[in-house]
Enzyme design. Sequence first.
Site, PDB file in Angstrom:
ATOM      1  CB  CYS A 117      54.632 -30.777 -19.916  1.00 42.90           C
ATOM      2  SG  CYS A 117      54.726 -31.459 -21.581  1.00 42.90           S
ATOM      3  CG  HIS A 153      59.337 -31.302 -19.127  1.00 38.10           C
ATOM      4  ND1 HIS A 153      58.557 -31.834 -18.127  1.00 38.10           N
ATOM      5  CD2 HIS A 153      58.808 -31.732 -20.298  1.00 38.10           C
ATOM      6  CE1 HIS A 153      57.607 -32.580 -18.668  1.00 38.10           C
ATOM      7  NE2 HIS A 153      57.725 -32.528 -19.982  1.00 38.10           N
ATOM      8  CD  GLU A 195      60.456 -30.731 -15.182  1.00 35.65           C
ATOM      9  OE1 GLU A 195      60.171 -29.577 -15.555  1.00 35.65           O
ATOM     10  OE2 GLU A 195      59.827 -31.735 -15.564  1.00 35.65           O
TER      11      GLU A 195
HETATM   12  N1  GLN Z   1      50.547 -35.976 -22.474  1.00 34.59           N
HETATM   13  C1  GLN Z   1      50.888 -34.684 -22.955  1.00 34.59           C
HETATM   14  C2  GLN Z   1      51.431 -34.713 -24.366  1.00 34.59           C
HETATM   15  O1  GLN Z   1      51.850 -35.733 -24.839  1.00 34.59           O
HETATM   16  C3  GLN Z   1      51.872 -33.994 -22.016  1.00 34.59           C
HETATM   17  C4  GLN Z   1      53.205 -34.660 -21.984  1.00 34.59           C
HETATM   18  C5  GLN Z   1      54.035 -34.237 -20.789  1.00 34.59           C
HETATM   19  O2  GLN Z   1      53.529 -33.705 -19.821  1.00 34.59           O
HETATM   20  N2  GLN Z   1      55.305 -34.496 -20.823  1.00 34.59           N
HETATM   21  O3  GLN Z   1      51.445 -33.704 -25.040  1.00 34.59           O
END
Ligand code: GLN
Length: 543
Positions: free
Chosen positions: A380, A515, A517
């Site tokens: 992410c 994600h 995970e």
């Molecule tokens: N801050 C980034 C976004 O909002 C990544 C978010 C995250 O890693 N869950 O896109």
Amino acid sequence: MARFVFITGGVVSSLGKGLAAAALGALLQERGFRVRLRKFDPYLNVDPGTMSPFQHGEVFVTDDGAETDLDLGHYERFTGVPARRTDSVSAGQVYAEVLAKERHGDYLGGTVQVIPHVTDAIRDRIMKQTDDVDIVLVEVGGTVGDIEGLPFLETIRQMGYEFGPSQCAYVHVTLLPYLASAGELKTKPTQHSVRDLRAIGIQPDVLLCRSEQPISEAARRKISLQCSVPVDAVIPALDADTIYQVPVDYHVAGLDVAVLRRLGLPQHAEPDLDRWRSVVEAVRQPEGQVTIAVVGKYTELLDAYKSLDEALAHGGIANRVRVRTEWIDSEVFEREDASARLEDVNGILVPGGFGGRGAEGKIAAVTYAREHRIPYFGICFGMQLAVVEAARNLAGLQGASSSEFGACTDPVVGLMTEWEKDGEVQTRVIDGALGGTMRLGAYPARLLRGSLVHAIYDETDEVSERHRHRYEVNVNYLPALERAGLRFSGMSPDGRLPEIVENPDHPWFVGVQFHPELKSRPFAPHPLFRAFVEAALTQSRLV
Ligand code: GLN
């Protein structure tokens, strides 16, 4: 109608109630029952999405896009049953619903009260969508005695009275503290906690007694007598060296039998727990070790990266190695050279994150991984920053950044205000509310044939993974980034949202916008974690 097992906690918080619920769910499942686990949290936040991971640990995201308590992660990992939005309920949600109905005039001028209006709303949520299961395990967050927990306890009391003992069972998780000076385990706090529960009208059927030390027969008998719980339902729950040992231990201690007996359900044959035993063996007897640096922000609190920590362990199980994790606060790389801390690691992972603080340090970690050919896994935020790094250092766009940190000359990562889900356009505005406004839940990604991830996902052409983010890699920069050496090997089906990036000039460099995970399980380690740990193992053999 399904049966209900209510799990409450007493004496102190953080007793591992969620894990206990998950373990009991797994045991009932191994005995052939269809189970569903639910968490009811007494706090007033509508969901944990806007709560700081420092306070509350990770936000677990379900396929249907709910931001939930991290205990739902344990439930999924232990039972393999994907959680739904309806499996995580906070008092805030319940009150919001009741108040909206009141404003709408649904109560027809009646006085709106905690009992029956709030308790009825809680009961509806306990019972919703439970027709397809045999047993629903309902964990009530907090500790007995908390003011805000009362409506939940009142609801489960009412359900027991109404549906009768064969339909509802109460498991109370308590603590037996060990006093070194006296050399004994103390039962008094448990007695008090059960007394509190009985004052509310709930007689526990099973006591799960958390303890660091073995519990003597005499102590169990004493608790049994004082709490009116049969001695074989006073279950010792000792600390375990790995969480996957917990279902096995609780079974040996008699937890599943005590619950089934209470519900009048058949106990049939012993459950087959061999797959749990082999996972435990793989954890206890690894054949090697790799070290992974996780460069993030909430590194002091392991709960903030619970699923990540588990997924790395699963990757280790799949490769029969121990994964040693070094949690590094990325801000250190803004003050000092990365090499001192990263020289000896076999893999570098930048996990999800929010906000500018520490972001430059994470970018420095990406640079280090790229230049020193150390396996890199960006999740992410870790993917977005890997793209920023490549834009700056490979594509020559010095002003590249994410618009999350403010305006910049080249917003290679920017706010998407429109995207598609299930054939419908979803929109959001730049100054919109913070809660529940991210791209959340399961979205498909098309994989590029011949790419590294296509091979890792076993040549699958389309995968579904869970998301939680506001910003996206801007597709307009793809040609420049691909000329500089990146390969976008996973895209949303409409081709507008980059989902996976890799660097084919590097031994193992993968960034994913989702994600993974959240979907890794001990019996089915996520392919990306399996492959990342394998790459780290290969790297460890080179040095
Ligand atoms: N801050 C980034 C976004 O909002 C990544 C978010 C995250 O890693 N869950 O896109």
